[in-house]
Design an enzyme around this catalytic site. Sequence first.
Site, PDB file in Angstrom:
ATOM      1  CG  HIS A 284      24.678  33.565  48.797  1.00 20.10           C
ATOM      2  ND1 HIS A 284      25.830  33.398  48.075  1.00 20.10           N
ATOM      3  CD2 HIS A 284      24.847  34.678  49.546  1.00 20.10           C
ATOM      4  CE1 HIS A 284      26.667  34.380  48.358  1.00 20.10           C
ATOM      5  NE2 HIS A 284      26.099  35.173  49.247  1.00 20.10           N
TER       6      HIS A 284
ATOM      7  CG  ASP B 129      32.992  40.424  65.069  1.00 27.05           C
ATOM      8  OD1 ASP B 129      32.239  40.433  66.058  1.00 27.05           O
ATOM      9  OD2 ASP B 129      33.905  39.601  64.902  1.00 27.05           O
TER      10      ASP B 129
ATOM     11  NE  ARG C  40      29.187  42.114  54.395  1.00 25.19           N
ATOM     12  CZ  ARG C  40      28.696  41.057  53.740  1.00 25.19           C
ATOM     13  NH1 ARG C  40      28.478  41.123  52.448  1.00 25.19           N
ATOM     14  NH2 ARG C  40      28.451  39.921  54.366  1.00 25.19           N
TER      15      ARG C  40
ATOM     16  CG  ASP D 116      29.424  33.239  58.781  1.00 27.82           C
ATOM     17  OD1 ASP D 116      28.938  32.409  57.985  1.00 27.82           O
ATOM     18  OD2 ASP D 116      29.796  34.384  58.442  1.00 27.82           O
TER      19      ASP D 116
ATOM     20  N   GLY E  94      25.614  40.485  56.237  1.00 31.50           N
ATOM     21  CA  GLY E  94      24.881  39.396  55.571  1.00 31.50           C
ATOM     22  C   GLY E  94      23.570  39.108  56.299  1.00 31.50           C
TER      23      GLY E  94
ATOM     24  NE  ARG F  46      32.121  37.137  57.096  1.00 33.01           N
ATOM     25  CZ  ARG F  46      31.675  37.891  56.079  1.00 33.01           C
ATOM     26  NH1 ARG F  46      32.525  38.348  55.196  1.00 33.01           N
ATOM     27  NH2 ARG F  46      30.408  38.200  55.974  1.00 33.01           N
TER      28      ARG F  46
ATOM     29  NE  ARG G 292      30.691  13.756  39.105  1.00 31.21           N
ATOM     30  CZ  ARG G 292      31.569  12.890  38.611  1.00 31.21           C
ATOM     31  NH1 ARG G 292      32.781  12.810  39.142  1.00 31.21           N
ATOM     32  NH2 ARG G 292      31.262  12.117  37.595  1.00 31.21           N
TER      33      ARG G 292
ATOM     34  CD  GLN H 179      25.745  26.794  53.307  1.00 28.98           C
ATOM     35  OE1 GLN H 179      26.373  26.288  54.216  1.00 28.98           O
ATOM     36  NE2 GLN H 179      26.349  27.337  52.272  1.00 28.98           N
TER      37      GLN H 179
ATOM     38  CB  THR I 150      26.433  36.295  61.270  1.00 32.20           C
ATOM     39  OG1 THR I 150      27.188  35.456  60.381  1.00 32.20           O
ATOM     40  CG2 THR I 150      27.072  36.178  62.648  1.00 32.20           C
TER      41      THR I 150
ATOM     42  CG  ASP J 294      31.744  34.792  62.282  1.00 34.96           C
ATOM     43  OD1 ASP J 294      30.672  35.295  62.679  1.00 34.96           O
ATOM     44  OD2 ASP J 294      32.337  35.196  61.261  1.00 34.96           O
TER      45      ASP J 294
END
Length: 319
Positions: free
Chosen positions: A249, A103, A72, A127, A11, A171, A243, A251, A125, A129
């Site tokens: 995306h 990763d 990818r 994330d 990503g 993710r 709501r 972000q 990324t 992560d």
Amino acid sequence: MKRIGVLTSGGDAPGMNAVIRAVTRTAIKNGMQVYGIRRGWNGLLNEDIKELSIRSVSDIIQRGGTVLYTARCKEFRFEEGLQRAKETCINLGIEGLVAIGGDGTFRGAADLSARGIPCVGIPGTIDNDIAMTEYTIGYDTAMNTAMELVDKLRDTAQSHDRCSVVEVMGRNAGYIALSTGIACGATYIVTKEMPFTIDDIVMRIVNTQTTGKHHFIVVVAEGMGNSQEIAKKIEQGTGIEARATILGHVQRGGSPTVQDRVIGSQMGHYAVELLVNGRGNRVVGMQKSVIVDYDIQEALKMKKHFSEELYRIAGEISF
Ligand code: F6P
């Protein structure tokens, strides 16, 4: 080393262009040529490659996305793909590679290093992560984008006395959710790292309501279930209109923040120095605000810390 390649994979993340710029210019300064490999590892399989110059990476540091495109690549998980990539490197005289991504990108970098092409990974990324680093390129910009959007949602939630349930990306990780939640004064943050039930959320909202609050923000990390369903259950449990909004995306886009540009530049520079010093199969990261590097396999085995302390603080000051 006379020639290296640089690619972005997985990503996209704001700040990747700052890394590409730093890699290119540091390598050229060290007397090397730099090839930009397009659309991740795919570029090595179909020779989608172009030489980068000092000027071709001008005017990109402020741009979101990646000028090298990203993708990818399934073939790269198999021996045939890896051998084809190795052949491309040998044919074009690419002696080392910098791969920016997550990763999955690092697994590819480790596999290609094991086949004789030294690679260095850089964590890119939104994330955040990746276990071996406290910071990944793109995280700060994404958090700021999410924060601005949640602030806007708060305006309309306030006007209508509603509960706004906001799903952020990540993710399988709750880092964006935690920081956005605390930065936006969320009443509840839902992440997989911390146990929760709908009853907990309902109870927190009802208790907060007794202190005179009429609108509520609940930040939900991606992968924690259907946000519309969560909103519906909150509405049923509290009687407050709810709501759901999935930020998605948006972000991933936008001009990178200072932090993503500066750390991206530092990491890109560091990665080339590793290659200059003959060190491949490494991944660059940040620990206690200092740039560090690890063996890729070691890095992939590490476990990421989630700040339960920050989560606890967020809960304690949320009403
Ligand atoms: O890893 C970045 C990320 O945006 C995740 O937060 C999200 O789960 C995923 O990528 C979405 O991937 P895609 O762009 O392929 O839909």
